[in-house]
Design an enzyme around this catalytic site. Structure first.
Site, PDB file in Angstrom:
ATOM      1  CD  GLU A   2      27.432  61.457  35.240  1.00 24.03           C
ATOM      2  OE1 GLU A   2      28.025  60.433  34.849  1.00 24.03           O
ATOM      3  OE2 GLU A   2      26.723  62.149  34.506  1.00 24.03           O
ATOM      4  CG  ASN A  35      23.159  52.504  37.369  1.00 21.56           C
ATOM      5  OD1 ASN A  35      22.367  53.018  36.595  1.00 21.56           O
ATOM      6  ND2 ASN A  35      23.811  51.388  37.098  1.00 21.56           N
ATOM      7  CG  ASP A  58      29.144  56.081  27.336  1.00 20.71           C
ATOM      8  OD1 ASP A  58      29.255  55.828  26.113  1.00 20.71           O
ATOM      9  OD2 ASP A  58      29.938  55.669  28.184  1.00 20.71           O
ATOM     10  CB  THR A 133      25.361  71.629  29.133  1.00 18.65           C
ATOM     11  OG1 THR A 133      25.500  71.352  27.746  1.00 18.65           O
ATOM     12  CG2 THR A 133      23.891  71.635  29.521  1.00 18.65           C
ATOM     13  CD  GLU A 134      31.238  73.801  31.827  1.00 15.33           C
ATOM     14  OE1 GLU A 134      32.289  73.844  31.158  1.00 15.33           O
ATOM     15  OE2 GLU A 134      30.724  74.807  32.328  1.00 15.33           O
ATOM     16  CD  GLU A 135      30.448  66.555  26.478  1.00 16.58           C
ATOM     17  OE1 GLU A 135      31.024  66.043  25.496  1.00 16.58           O
ATOM     18  OE2 GLU A 135      30.975  66.630  27.599  1.00 16.58           O
TER      19      GLU A 135
END
Length: 181
Positions: A2, A35, A58, A133-135
């Site tokens: 991440e 990255n 994103d 997942t949290e999202e």
């Protein structure tokens, strides 16, 4: 892997809490701030992964930032390099435009084949990324929609060979040049 510091710290704390709640479990998971678009080759050997997940990345809405998207033709070649033949690439998002981008790029890549819904109905990874997942929980709370696609890594020997010269010139230029002689 991440890139965002806050997300990395959140995941690290969740892993620690899970290890505390379930002693002896969750020893094979970790989080790393890096990255992956730049440094993935430093972490994995070729054909060493069986699954890769892109969960709610994103969307980079502005056209000038589309090159920053985690799924692109160039990066798909790298992901194919690290995935075992038969390995799976999972993408999920709550942004319809980004989902269409994922599908268009993955469909266009010769080393990936989209899996049918009938194959995925029993895949626990689809259920996990869609509900655990949290999202995904956040999207559910906000009554949003989730869009996902799963692709299988193909064996390069099963992919038709492309003549680079023909592909570059459109295919018929050499034949036309020979015929005109």
């Amino acid at each position: 892997m991440e890139i965002r510091a806050k997300v990395t710290e959140y995941v690290r704390l969740r892993i620690l809490a899970s290890r505390k709640d379930h002693p002896g479990s969750y020893q094979n998971c970790s989080v790393m701030r890096t990255n992956s678009m730049k440094f993935l080759p430093h972490y994995f050997r070729p054909q060493s992964l069986s699954k890769i997940f892109f969960c709610f990345p994103d969307p980079h809405f502005k056209r000038k930032n589309h090159g920053r998207r985690i799924v692109s033709v160039r990066l798909l070649s790298e992901y194919a390099h690290f995935l075992k033949v038969g390995g799976r690439l999972y993408c999920i998002t709550d942004v319809q435009e980004l989902h269409e981008w994922h599908v268009a790029n993955c469909d266009a890549h010769p080393l990936f084949r989209r899996l049918e819904e009938s194959v995925l109905k029993d895949d626990p990874c689809v259920t996990a990324m869609s509900t655990e997942t949290e999202e995904s929980k956040k999207v559910e709370r906000n009554k949003g929609t989730k869009h996902y696609a799963v692709y299988e890594r193909l064996d390069p020997s099963d992919v038709p060979k492309i003549n680079i010269i023909d592909n570059f010139f459109g295919g018929d230029e050499e034949k036309e040049a020979e015929e005109s002689k």
